[in-house]
Design an enzyme around this catalytic site. Structure first.
Site: not given
Length: 585
Positions: A44, A127, A163
């Site tokens: 990330e 994300k 994540c």
């Protein structure tokens, strides 16, 4: 079933070093290509480092991240690596920052992943789940994505996630199941906490079942201010089988051949799954399918808690010093357990030639403490010096009328002045040595023993400090090396030695009693009633809570230190200094 050779690049980026981080991608992609990889994954925010915090609000930084991504794609192709698909995290934006006056709803900065192939950015993913707890403030910085990116690679449909998407049910992983993908890539900047590796594997297994797909989980390593990232990258099948797992706290290329279901249907027809749009892309040509024996990445078993924490603290200290370009460190060596552990950590992190230990005895310093400090220096090989403080203390007392605790604090502040003077003169970073228990109850002197630029054991309870010391010595014996920490430093009662016969227990409960109360109050957010119900003495609880509540102003001024617990002082635990709320007895 198709087989993809995956390469999970568990690397150590630096925040703000876009060119250096891009070079890391190029060099590790070359290693992956040499290993026959067909898909390479990086963590990330790989290009910017993580977390970038308020750099997100600088449009120049966002533009530099976007430009670096485009240049990286071209450079990989120029390196002869264009056919190898590479997934890399970066900072993107499709609108002004949310804090600006020209902000647009649903647009702004994005925590993003990109797939690079043949010199182009083939696909992007934003994300979806943005964490806003503990050390995370992503709702402050980013706008959530509402589209799942699926890329057909080598006949396999691969979904991109980032994540926190893994840590929450629903959203991308449910959409991935409905989209029928065979592999979900999850790139991470997941900070270390003790025993987090025990939580991570069951979590990955749950998401693999939710998506009905294999998960390739790659995490960064390295220190960034208070945070440290341990890696622990892995691949898990839909039925929960752990295929391979990387070591913690070291850079590592995890290469593994994975059988995956062939994609069905015709790519390119976008749809909707679990409320998320699904965008399909195709990578036409990748390196050929592997031949010969399957490549197995191997399984690294987790280590004992003390070993895990020690490696985290060493890495956090090393990266703080090196990434901030300090040549060396200096600390006060009292002969006690805290300074001994910090010195041993510093030597492990930097080598003895970059560590200066200074004994600063006063008239109250015992002979055994002086001897223990010298013994540690001999055991570790660090640069050892002795600077007696009593003449300087006496000079102050000749001009100031002080008594009691003021004289005790004066000694600590004279020591701080000497360490900072050596820092200014010789360029060392001063390490402070107070543990989390002392920090919690305010058992320190502002601008004295608390002085310093970094505290390696800031998030380590006193009882754990002892356990770490014993583990480090045992580990040295196992390897046939000299134990770095004198047994006298481990075994003797702790004391600040600022007055005759002084012991910590004169002011505080024994640490075996104190630490469980502090852990419940600080880490667990238990109130007085909950602590008493847990079996702690009410009078002791009242005393400890009063000490903790009135020491917030000290903690706010303390040096940063590596986070290893579920709730560290600073980024994790944020309380007002001016605060009249008290847990009443």
């Amino acid at each position: 079933m198709p087989t993809l050779r995956l390469a999970l690049s568990q690397v150590n980026p630096s925040v703000g070093d876009l060119a250096g981080n891009a070079d890391l991608v190029r060099s590790w992609t070359r290693q992956a290509a040499d290993a026959g990889a067909q898909l390479v994954l990086f963590p990330e925010m790989m290009l910017t480092g993580y977390p970038v915090e308020d750099l997100v609000f600088r449009r120049s930084f966002v533009a530099a991240s976007q430009a670096t991504l485009r240049q990286l794609a071209a450079d990989l192709a120029g390196d002869g690596l264009g056919d190898l698909p590479v997934v890399v995290g970066y900072l993107d934006a499709d609108g002004p920052p949310q804090v600006s006056g020209d902000a647009e709803p649903g647009r702004g900065a994005r925590n993003a992943a990109a797939l690079l192939h043949r010199g182009e950015v083939v696909a992007r993913y934003f994300k979806h789940h943005l964490p806003n707890y503990g050390v995370f403030d992503e709702d402050r910085y980013f706008v959530s994505g509402d589209e799942l990116t699926v890329v057909r690679i080598g006949g396999v449909d691969v979904a991109l996630t980032i994540c926190e998407d893994l840590w929450q049910a629903g959203g991308p992983f449910t959409a991935a199941r409905q989209a029928g993908v065979g592999l979900v890539v999850n790139i991470n900047g997941s900070p270390y906490e003790l025993n987090k590796d025990d939580i991570r594997l069951p979590l990955v297994r749950r998401r693999a079942a939710e998506a009905n797909a294999t998960i390739a989980y790659v995490n960064m390593i390295g220190g960034q201010d208070e945070l440290v990232f341990e890696g622990d990258s892995m691949i898990v099948t839909p039925d929960g089988e752990l295929l391979t797992r990387a070591p913690q706290f070291v850079e590592h290329l995890l290469v593994h051949d994975v059988e995956l279901p062939a994609a069905t249907g015709t790519p390119g027809n976008d749809g909707v799954a679990d409320g998320m749009r699904v965008a399909y892309h195709t990578v036409d040509a990748i390196p050929p399918a592997p031949t010969g024996p399957a490549v197995i990445g191997g399984l690294i078993e987790p280590v004992a808690d003390e070993a895990e924490v020690w490696h985290a603290l060493v890495l956090g200290l090393r990266d703080y010093v090196n990434k901030n370009r300090f040549s060396s460190v200096v600390l006060g060596l009292s002969g006690g357990i805290d300074s001994a552990v910090v010195a041993a950590l510093a030597v492990d992190a930097l080598g003895p030639d970059r560590v200066v230990g200074v004994s600063l005895p006063s008239q109250h310093s015992s002979e055994h403490s002086r001897e223990d400090a010298a013994d540690l220096a001999k055991r570790t090989g660090l640069d050892y010096r002795v600077e007696p403080i009593q003449p300087m203390v006496d000079a102050f007392l000749a001009n100031l009328s002080l008594s009691g605790i003021a004289v005790e604090n004066l000694q600590a502040r004279v020591r701080g002045v000497i360490l900072m003077a050596l820092s200014n003169q010789e360029g060392h970073l001063v390490l402070t040595t107070g543990n989390k228990s002392e920090l919690a109850v305010g058992y320190s002197t502002l601008y004295g023993d608390s002085v310093g630029g970094f505290n390696p054991i800031k998030d380590v309870w006193k009882t754990l400090v002892w356990r770490l010391a014993k583990w480090r010595n045992t580990d040295a014996a196992r390897r046939g090396e000299t134990a770095p920490i004198p047994e006298n430093s481990i075994g003797k009662p702790p004391s600040a030695e600022l007055s005759p016969g002084q012991l910590d227990s004169d002011s505080l409960p024994d640490y075996d009693v104190l630490d469980p109360i502090l852990i419940g109050y600080v880490d667990g957010d238990l109130g007085r009633d909950g602590l008493v119900e847990s079996g702690h003495d009410p009078a002791v609880v009242d005393k400890v809570l009063r000490l903790v509540d009135t020491a917030e102003y000290k903690r706010r001024q303390s040096a940063p230190g590596t986070k290893i617990s579920m709730k560290a002082f600073g980024r994790d635990r944020r309380l007002p200094i001016t605060n009249r709320w008290r847990e009443h007895g």
